[in-house]
Scaffold this motif. Structure first.
Motif, mmCIF file in Angstrom:
data_model
loop_
_atom_site.group_PDB
_atom_site.id
_atom_site.type_symbol
_atom_site.label_atom_id
_atom_site.label_comp_id
_atom_site.label_asym_id
_atom_site.label_seq_id
_atom_site.Cartn_x
_atom_site.Cartn_y
_atom_site.Cartn_z
ATOM 1 N N PHE A 4 0.805 -1.214 0.000
ATOM 2 C CA PHE A 4 0.000 0.000 0.000
ATOM 3 C C PHE A 4 0.841 1.268 0.000
ATOM 4 O O PHE A 4 0.316 2.353 0.193
ATOM 5 C CB PHE A 4 -0.939 0.004 1.209
ATOM 6 N N GLU A 5 2.114 1.154 -0.186
ATOM 7 C CA GLU A 5 2.985 2.319 -0.169
ATOM 8 C C GLU A 5 3.548 2.618 -1.559
ATOM 9 O O GLU A 5 4.726 2.895 -1.723
ATOM 10 C CB GLU A 5 4.101 2.120 0.852
ATOM 11 N N GLU A 6 2.686 2.564 -2.550
ATOM 12 C CA GLU A 6 3.111 2.794 -3.931
ATOM 13 C C GLU A 6 3.755 4.160 -4.119
ATOM 14 O O GLU A 6 4.647 4.322 -4.942
ATOM 15 C CB GLU A 6 1.924 2.639 -4.885
ATOM 16 N N ILE A 7 3.325 5.138 -3.359
ATOM 17 C CA ILE A 7 3.852 6.492 -3.523
ATOM 18 C C ILE A 7 5.349 6.544 -3.258
ATOM 19 O O ILE A 7 6.074 7.334 -3.860
ATOM 20 C CB ILE A 7 3.077 7.502 -2.634
ATOM 21 N N PHE A 8 5.844 5.664 -2.386
ATOM 22 C CA PHE A 8 7.272 5.669 -2.070
ATOM 23 C C PHE A 8 8.100 4.959 -3.135
ATOM 24 O O PHE A 8 9.318 5.085 -3.155
ATOM 25 C CB PHE A 8 7.511 5.089 -0.676
ATOM 26 N N LYS A 9 7.435 4.250 -4.024
ATOM 27 C CA LYS A 9 8.132 3.714 -5.203
ATOM 28 C C LYS A 9 8.309 4.828 -6.227
ATOM 29 O O LYS A 9 9.302 4.879 -6.931
ATOM 30 C CB LYS A 9 7.361 2.539 -5.791
ATOM 31 N N VAL A 10 7.329 5.712 -6.286
ATOM 32 C CA VAL A 10 7.398 6.865 -7.190
ATOM 33 C C VAL A 10 8.355 7.918 -6.638
ATOM 34 O O VAL A 10 9.113 8.535 -7.376
ATOM 35 C CB VAL A 10 5.991 7.475 -7.389
ATOM 36 N N HIS A 11 8.327 8.120 -5.311
ATOM 37 C CA HIS A 11 9.175 9.106 -4.632
ATOM 38 C C HIS A 11 9.980 8.406 -3.536
ATOM 39 O O HIS A 11 9.656 8.516 -2.348
ATOM 40 C CB HIS A 11 8.313 10.217 -4.008
ATOM 41 N N PRO A 12 11.054 7.696 -3.899
ATOM 42 C CA PRO A 12 11.797 6.913 -2.906
ATOM 43 C C PRO A 12 12.503 7.747 -1.846
ATOM 44 O O PRO A 12 12.888 7.216 -0.806
ATOM 45 C CB PRO A 12 12.796 6.136 -3.755
ATOM 46 N N ASP A 13 12.664 9.042 -2.054
ATOM 47 C CA ASP A 13 13.351 9.903 -1.100
ATOM 48 C C ASP A 13 12.442 10.408 0.024
ATOM 49 O O ASP A 13 12.918 10.969 1.005
ATOM 50 C CB ASP A 13 13.957 11.111 -1.833
ATOM 51 N N LEU A 14 11.135 10.201 -0.092
ATOM 52 C CA LEU A 14 10.194 10.717 0.898
ATOM 53 C C LEU A 14 9.973 9.742 2.052
ATOM 54 O O LEU A 14 10.017 8.533 1.860
ATOM 55 C CB LEU A 14 8.844 11.009 0.253
ATOM 56 N N GLU A 15 9.700 10.292 3.240
ATOM 57 C CA GLU A 15 9.341 9.483 4.410
ATOM 58 C C GLU A 15 7.843 9.560 4.687
ATOM 59 O O GLU A 15 7.294 8.733 5.394
ATOM 60 C CB GLU A 15 10.120 9.942 5.642
ATOM 61 N N LYS A 16 7.193 10.598 4.127
ATOM 62 C CA LYS A 16 5.748 10.749 4.273
ATOM 63 C C LYS A 16 5.210 11.437 3.024
ATOM 64 O O LYS A 16 5.942 12.138 2.321
ATOM 65 C CB LYS A 16 5.393 11.550 5.529
ATOM 66 N N TRP A 17 3.942 11.211 2.744
ATOM 67 C CA TRP A 17 3.287 11.816 1.594
ATOM 68 C C TRP A 17 2.026 12.510 2.070
ATOM 69 O O TRP A 17 1.110 11.867 2.571
ATOM 70 C CB TRP A 17 2.949 10.762 0.549
ATOM 71 N N ARG A 18 2.014 13.829 1.945
ATOM 72 C CA ARG A 18 0.825 14.610 2.298
ATOM 73 C C ARG A 18 -0.114 14.565 1.097
ATOM 74 O O ARG A 18 0.187 15.125 0.056
ATOM 75 C CB ARG A 18 1.221 16.033 2.637
ATOM 76 N N VAL A 19 -1.237 13.905 1.253
ATOM 77 C CA VAL A 19 -2.174 13.681 0.155
ATOM 78 C C VAL A 19 -2.874 14.975 -0.258
ATOM 79 O O VAL A 19 -3.265 15.139 -1.396
ATOM 80 C CB VAL A 19 -3.186 12.578 0.534
ATOM 81 N N GLN A 20 -3.024 15.912 0.656
ATOM 82 C CA GLN A 20 -3.652 17.219 0.447
ATOM 83 C C GLN A 20 -5.168 17.142 0.321
ATOM 84 O O GLN A 20 -5.814 18.082 -0.112
ATOM 85 C CB GLN A 20 -3.046 17.958 -0.750
#
Length: 137
Positions: A57-73
């Motif tokens: 469920f952490e697909e966003i970190f495959k797109v942005h491997p440098d991030l520790e959290k993703w603010r969905v907004q």
């Protein structure tokens, strides 16, 4: 019944069935690594937090491997009686913060546009204390 929810960046988020009377609400599964962080009043933003073990469920970190959290907004409010279901309310960029408090203009515009003599409405920040309202009859 369930309401699907997702984002362009990370796809559809896993959720669970809600009671039929809560059809417009979303109930995210506990497997989903998210936090509801307060923004203002009764509004919360979903933040996806990277887990050490990672998971599907952490697909966003495959797109942005440098991030520790993703603010969905995306902004949600909690159900009055059921803490595990959330109601989508809008986007953080839709939020107007003025000296009088915070406002989600889309919800205000929708109420005004529901009147039979109103074709369109626009709520905006005047750059001073207060809001401006444009109404197209």
């Amino acid at each position: 019944m369930t309401t699907l929810y997702g984002t362009t960046e990370s796809g559809i988020y896993p959720n669970e069935l809600t009671d039929p009377e809560d059809g417009e609400y979303i109930s995210f599964t506990s497997l989903f690594p998210y936090e509801m962080r307060p923004v203002c009043q009764d509004l919360y933003e979903i933040v996806i937090v990277r887990r050490e073990n990672g998971d599907a469920f952490e697909e966003i970190f495959k797109v942005h491997p440098d991030l520790e959290k993703w603010r969905v907004q995306d902004l949600f409010s909690k159900h009055l009686n059921k803490g595990d279901v959330k109601l989508y309310r809008g986007r953080t960029e839709d939020l107007i913060v003025s000296a009088l408090g915070e406002t989600l203009p889309k919800s205000m515009e929708g109420m005004i546009e529901s009147r039979p003599l109103v074709d369109a409405a626009l709520v905006t920040d005047r750059g001073q204390a207060g809001l401006a309202l444009l109404v197209e009859p």
